[in-house]
Design a protein around this motif. Structure first.
Motif, PDB file in Angstrom:
ATOM      1  N   ALA A  70       0.719  -1.334   0.051  1.00 32.40           N
ATOM      2  CA  ALA A  70      -0.143  -0.063   0.193  1.00 32.40           C
ATOM      3  C   ALA A  70       0.883   1.371  -0.101  1.00 32.40           C
ATOM      4  CB  ALA A  70      -0.826  -0.019   1.165  1.00 32.40           C
ATOM      5  N   MET A  71       2.211   1.254   0.582  1.00 34.58           N
ATOM      6  CA  MET A  71       2.950   2.556   0.791  1.00 34.58           C
ATOM      7  C   MET A  71       3.280   2.646  -0.638  1.00 34.58           C
ATOM      8  SD  MET A  71       6.229   3.299   0.945  1.00 34.58           S
ATOM      9  CE  MET A  71       7.396   1.864   1.727  1.00 34.58           C
ATOM     10  N   LEU A  72       3.957   1.609  -0.972  1.00 34.49           N
ATOM     11  CA  LEU A  72       4.572   1.854  -2.597  1.00 34.49           C
ATOM     12  C   LEU A  72       3.824   2.191  -3.485  1.00 34.49           C
ATOM     13  CD1 LEU A  72       7.384  -0.929  -2.439  1.00 34.49           C
ATOM     14  CD2 LEU A  72       7.694   1.308  -2.028  1.00 34.49           C
ATOM     15  N   ALA A  73       2.306   1.683  -3.471  1.00 33.53           N
ATOM     16  CA  ALA A  73       1.572   1.897  -4.471  1.00 33.53           C
ATOM     17  C   ALA A  73       1.208   3.487  -4.526  1.00 33.53           C
ATOM     18  CB  ALA A  73       0.221   1.303  -4.136  1.00 33.53           C
ATOM     19  N   GLY A  74       1.213   4.083  -3.464  1.00 30.67           N
ATOM     20  CA  GLY A  74       1.085   5.526  -3.326  1.00 30.67           C
ATOM     21  C   GLY A  74       2.179   6.381  -3.948  1.00 30.67           C
ATOM     22  N   HIS A  75       3.210   5.794  -4.327  1.00 32.30           N
ATOM     23  CA  HIS A  75       4.300   6.360  -4.992  1.00 32.30           C
ATOM     24  C   HIS A  75       4.481   5.690  -6.378  1.00 32.30           C
ATOM     25  CE1 HIS A  75       6.499   7.900  -1.518  1.00 32.30           C
ATOM     26  NE2 HIS A  75       6.009   6.896  -0.918  1.00 32.30           N
ATOM     27  N   GLY A  76       3.330   4.988  -6.873  1.00 27.00           N
ATOM     28  CA  GLY A  76       3.300   4.355  -8.164  1.00 27.00           C
ATOM     29  C   GLY A  76       4.228   3.297  -8.519  1.00 27.00           C
ATOM     30  N   ILE A  77       4.526   2.706  -7.401  1.00 22.73           N
ATOM     31  CA  ILE A  77       5.615   1.527  -7.605  1.00 22.73           C
ATOM     32  C   ILE A  77       4.859   0.200  -7.451  1.00 22.73           C
ATOM     33  CG2 ILE A  77       7.580   0.445  -6.865  1.00 22.73           C
ATOM     34  CD1 ILE A  77       8.629   3.451  -6.265  1.00 22.73           C
ATOM     35  N   HIS A  78       4.949  -0.760  -8.035  1.00 22.98           N
ATOM     36  CA  HIS A  78       4.391  -2.036  -7.842  1.00 22.98           C
ATOM     37  C   HIS A  78       5.000  -2.987  -6.817  1.00 22.98           C
ATOM     38  CE1 HIS A  78       1.170  -1.609 -11.020  1.00 22.98           C
ATOM     39  NE2 HIS A  78       2.410  -1.160 -11.780  1.00 22.98           N
ATOM     40  N   TYR A  79       4.583  -3.487  -5.932  1.00 23.90           N
ATOM     41  CA  TYR A  79       5.024  -4.366  -4.904  1.00 23.90           C
ATOM     42  C   TYR A  79       4.591  -5.626  -5.049  1.00 23.90           C
ATOM     43  CZ  TYR A  79       7.229  -5.560  -0.412  1.00 23.90           C
ATOM     44  OH  TYR A  79       8.125  -6.287   0.247  1.00 23.90           O
ATOM     45  N   LEU A  80       5.344  -6.606  -5.412  1.00 23.01           N
ATOM     46  CA  LEU A  80       4.715  -7.965  -5.786  1.00 23.01           C
ATOM     47  C   LEU A  80       5.426  -8.815  -4.447  1.00 23.01           C
ATOM     48  CD1 LEU A  80       5.213  -8.598  -9.470  1.00 23.01           C
ATOM     49  CD2 LEU A  80       3.171  -7.757  -8.220  1.00 23.01           C
ATOM     50  N   ASP A  81       4.839  -9.709  -4.000  1.00 28.19           N
ATOM     51  CA  ASP A  81       5.067 -10.612  -3.216  1.00 28.19           C
ATOM     52  C   ASP A  81       5.522 -12.124  -3.869  1.00 28.19           C
ATOM     53  OD1 ASP A  81       2.302 -10.136  -2.541  1.00 28.19           O
ATOM     54  OD2 ASP A  81       2.180 -11.836  -1.372  1.00 28.19           O
ATOM     55  N   CYS A  82       6.408 -12.715  -3.509  1.00 29.95           N
ATOM     56  CA  CYS A  82       6.710 -14.033  -4.302  1.00 29.95           C
ATOM     57  C   CYS A  82       7.057 -15.076  -3.408  1.00 29.95           C
ATOM     58  CB  CYS A  82       7.748 -13.826  -5.409  1.00 29.95           C
ATOM     59  SG  CYS A  82       7.847 -15.438  -6.494  1.00 29.95           S
ATOM     60  N   GLY A  83       6.137 -15.864  -2.751  1.00 32.18           N
ATOM     61  CA  GLY A  83       6.520 -16.903  -2.044  1.00 32.18           C
ATOM     62  C   GLY A  83       7.354 -18.143  -2.985  1.00 32.18           C
ATOM     63  N   THR A  84       8.430 -18.221  -2.150  1.00 33.66           N
ATOM     64  CA  THR A  84       9.423 -18.801  -3.029  1.00 33.66           C
ATOM     65  C   THR A  84       9.864 -20.281  -2.172  1.00 33.66           C
ATOM     66  OG1 THR A  84      10.252 -16.809  -3.979  1.00 33.66           O
ATOM     67  CG2 THR A  84      11.665 -18.866  -4.328  1.00 33.66           C
ATOM     68  N   SER A  85       9.586 -21.667  -2.982  1.00 32.21           N
ATOM     69  CA  SER A  85       9.948 -22.790  -2.432  1.00 32.21           C
ATOM     70  C   SER A  85      11.015 -23.339  -3.468  1.00 32.21           C
ATOM     71  CB  SER A  85       8.781 -23.667  -2.326  1.00 32.21           C
ATOM     72  OG  SER A  85       9.208 -24.744  -1.720  1.00 32.21           O
ATOM     73  N   GLY A  86      11.910 -24.233  -2.868  1.00 32.57           N
ATOM     74  CA  GLY A  86      12.661 -25.024  -3.936  1.00 32.57           C
ATOM     75  C   GLY A  86      13.955 -25.013  -2.918  1.00 32.57           C
ATOM     76  N   GLY A  87      14.371 -24.260  -2.207  1.00 40.42           N
ATOM     77  CA  GLY A  87      15.581 -24.236  -1.448  1.00 40.42           C
ATOM     78  C   GLY A  87      16.830 -24.264  -2.424  1.00 40.42           C
ATOM     79  N   ILE A  88      17.745 -24.985  -1.911  1.00 42.39           N
ATOM     80  CA  ILE A  88      18.911 -25.208  -2.648  1.00 42.39           C
ATOM     81  C   ILE A  88      18.950 -26.044  -3.949  1.00 42.39           C
ATOM     82  CG2 ILE A  88      20.577 -24.844  -0.681  1.00 42.39           C
ATOM     83  CD1 ILE A  88      20.913 -27.916  -0.531  1.00 42.39           C
ATOM     84  N   TRP A  89      17.914 -26.713  -4.219  1.00 45.49           N
ATOM     85  CA  TRP A  89      17.640 -27.450  -5.296  1.00 45.49           C
ATOM     86  C   TRP A  89      17.135 -26.615  -6.319  1.00 45.49           C
ATOM     87  CZ3 TRP A  89      19.497 -32.537  -5.905  1.00 45.49           C
ATOM     88  CH2 TRP A  89      19.784 -32.995  -4.694  1.00 45.49           C
ATOM     89  N   GLY A  90      16.674 -25.446  -6.214  1.00 45.21           N
ATOM     90  CA  GLY A  90      16.180 -24.570  -7.164  1.00 45.21           C
ATOM     91  C   GLY A  90      16.823 -24.280  -8.362  1.00 45.21           C
ATOM     92  N   LEU A  91      18.375 -24.115  -8.267  1.00 48.21           N
ATOM     93  CA  LEU A  91      19.158 -23.673  -9.235  1.00 48.21           C
ATOM     94  C   LEU A  91      18.893 -24.711 -10.387  1.00 48.21           C
ATOM     95  CD1 LEU A  91      21.139 -22.214 -10.960  1.00 48.21           C
ATOM     96  CD2 LEU A  91      22.815 -23.523  -9.345  1.00 48.21           C
ATOM     97  N   LYS A  92      18.897 -26.167 -10.274  1.00 48.63           N
ATOM     98  CA  LYS A  92      18.845 -27.166 -10.950  1.00 48.63           C
ATOM     99  C   LYS A  92      17.367 -27.529 -11.407  1.00 48.63           C
ATOM    100  CE  LYS A  92      19.857 -32.281 -11.502  1.00 48.63           C
ATOM    101  NZ  LYS A  92      20.414 -33.188 -10.801  1.00 48.63           N
ATOM    102  N   GLU A  93      16.523 -27.651 -10.327  1.00 51.57           N
ATOM    103  CA  GLU A  93      15.052 -28.035 -10.598  1.00 51.57           C
ATOM    104  C   GLU A  93      14.079 -26.977 -10.909  1.00 51.57           C
ATOM    105  OE1 GLU A  93      14.390 -31.180 -10.808  1.00 51.57           O
ATOM    106  OE2 GLU A  93      16.490 -32.106  -9.902  1.00 51.57           O
ATOM    107  N   GLY A  94      14.263 -26.042 -10.677  1.00 55.19           N
ATOM    108  CA  GLY A  94      13.459 -24.697 -10.755  1.00 55.19           C
ATOM    109  C   GLY A  94      12.644 -24.559  -9.200  1.00 55.19           C
ATOM    110  N   TYR A  95      12.139 -23.328  -9.244  1.00 58.51           N
ATOM    111  CA  TYR A  95      11.538 -22.786  -8.020  1.00 58.51           C
ATOM    112  C   TYR A  95       9.886 -22.931  -7.969  1.00 58.51           C
ATOM    113  CZ  TYR A  95      16.325 -21.055  -6.852  1.00 58.51           C
ATOM    114  OH  TYR A  95      17.428 -20.947  -6.856  1.00 58.51           O
ATOM    115  N   SER A  96       9.473 -23.069  -6.804  1.00 60.31           N
ATOM    116  CA  SER A  96       7.816 -23.070  -6.998  1.00 60.31           C
ATOM    117  C   SER A  96       7.361 -21.750  -6.429  1.00 60.31           C
ATOM    118  CB  SER A  96       7.237 -24.004  -5.907  1.00 60.31           C
ATOM    119  OG  SER A  96       5.836 -23.654  -5.939  1.00 60.31           O
ATOM    120  N   LEU A  97       6.832 -20.802  -7.217  1.00 55.90           N
ATOM    121  CA  LEU A  97       6.818 -19.414  -6.955  1.00 55.90           C
ATOM    122  C   LEU A  97       4.970 -19.175  -6.816  1.00 55.90           C
ATOM    123  CD1 LEU A  97       9.095 -18.011  -9.917  1.00 55.90           C
ATOM    124  CD2 LEU A  97       9.471 -18.491  -7.557  1.00 55.90           C
TER     125      LEU A  97
END
Length: 302
Positions: A106-133
């Motif tokens: 909400a704060m960043l929206a007031g400045h015209g900036i988009h704020y996305l939250d990306c829950g990221t799963s995959g840990g150290i294996w994400g580099l090879k296997e890809g991440y769940s986003l």
């Protein structure tokens, strides 16, 4: 696409490397010189400060934060805000509390900036296997960044998606981690029971590998359990201390607020807390009570 990665710890650096491998231009910053050096070795262009990082990106900029949840996120946003322009996007890929995310969005929206939250799963294996986003925030902004999310995910059409408005991504990841607590606890208890049944001489490694194929309890967590037992069958040198990073606590608190019964997740969190008690007063008191009301013998400490 080009992207700025703020935070080049293991996971941030892995994500940056995966993006570079898919043809994206990544400029990274980390306050640690060693982290920047290691990222450079992975073909990630690095900057010496946030000012330098932002200067190397063209509007409309995309900044991905991989920094510890809490005050560090707020401090990073405060430092970035004067450097950003309307239409820029900031993504929090860490494990922030979803309520903090909604406030920041909400704060960043007031400045015209988009704020996305990306829950990221995959840990150290994400580099090879890809991440769940699991992504929360403005739908148009998410769609504009589809090439980035598609590159980080296991496949362009799998393992990622916008799950709702601001906060939804981090809320979903919080629940994901609560479920993870329960699954891990169930595996740990089951293997502990088998380990204790010495009369049968069970080979826990063998059992784990059998369960990996065709069993209804097969999973990625079971795969990692099997790998751990292969490396160290007796778990020698591992202290019985299980940490938690907060998401399980938040999940239990949310269940209470919503009047949802979540006994498995709750107990798995309590078991983690219990693992840290080398000298449990509660257990001592339980033994004393059994002696008081039933005359049961107390085992004396040496």
């Amino acid at each position: 696409m080009e992207l700025g990665m703020v935070g080049l710890g293991r996971m941030g650096a892995n994500m940056a490397e995966r993006l570079v491998g898919h043809g994206h231009h990544v400029v990274g910053f980390d306050p640690g010189a060693k982290a920047r050096e290691q990222a450079t070795a992975r073909r990630v262009v690095t900057a010496g400060s946030l000012v330098e990082l932002v200067a190397q990106l063209l509007p409309q900029r995309v900044l991905w934060l991989m920094v510890p949840a809490g005050e560090v996120v707020d401090a990073t946003i405060a430092e970035l805000l004067p450097l950003l322009s309307e239409g820029d996007v900031v993504i929090d890929g860490g494990n922030s509390n979803y309520k903090d995310t909604m406030r920041r969005g909400a704060m960043l929206a007031g400045h015209g900036i988009h704020y996305l939250d990306c829950g990221t799963s995959g840990g150290i294996w994400g580099l090879k296997e890809g991440y769940s986003l699991m992504i929360g925030g403005d739908e148009a902004a998410v769609e504009r960044l589809r090439p980035i999310f598609s590159a980080l995910a296991p496949a362009p059409d799998r393992g990622w998606g916008r799950v709702g408005p601001s906060g939804a991504g981090h809320f979903t990841k919080m629940i994901h981690n609560g479920i993870e607590y329960g699954m891990m606890q169930a595996y740990a208890e089951g293997f502990a029971i088998m380990q204790r049944k010495t009369a049968l001489g069970l080979d826990l490694q063998q059992v784990a590998h059998i369960w990996q194929h065709g069993s209804v309890v097969r999973s990625w967590l079971l795969d990692r359990t099997a790998d751990a037992l292969d490396r160290n069958p007796r778990l020698d040198g591992i202290a019985p201390h299980v940490s938690d990073s907060g998401e399980g606590r938040w999940t239990v608190a949310e269940a209470i607020d919503l009047d949802v019964s979540a006994p498995v997740i709750t107990l798995s969190l309590l078991e983690r807390l219990r693992s840290r008690e080398d000298d449990s007063f509660a257990d001592k008191l339980l033994a004393a009570m059994r002696a008081e009301f039933g005359g049961h013998a107390i085992k004396r400490s040496e």
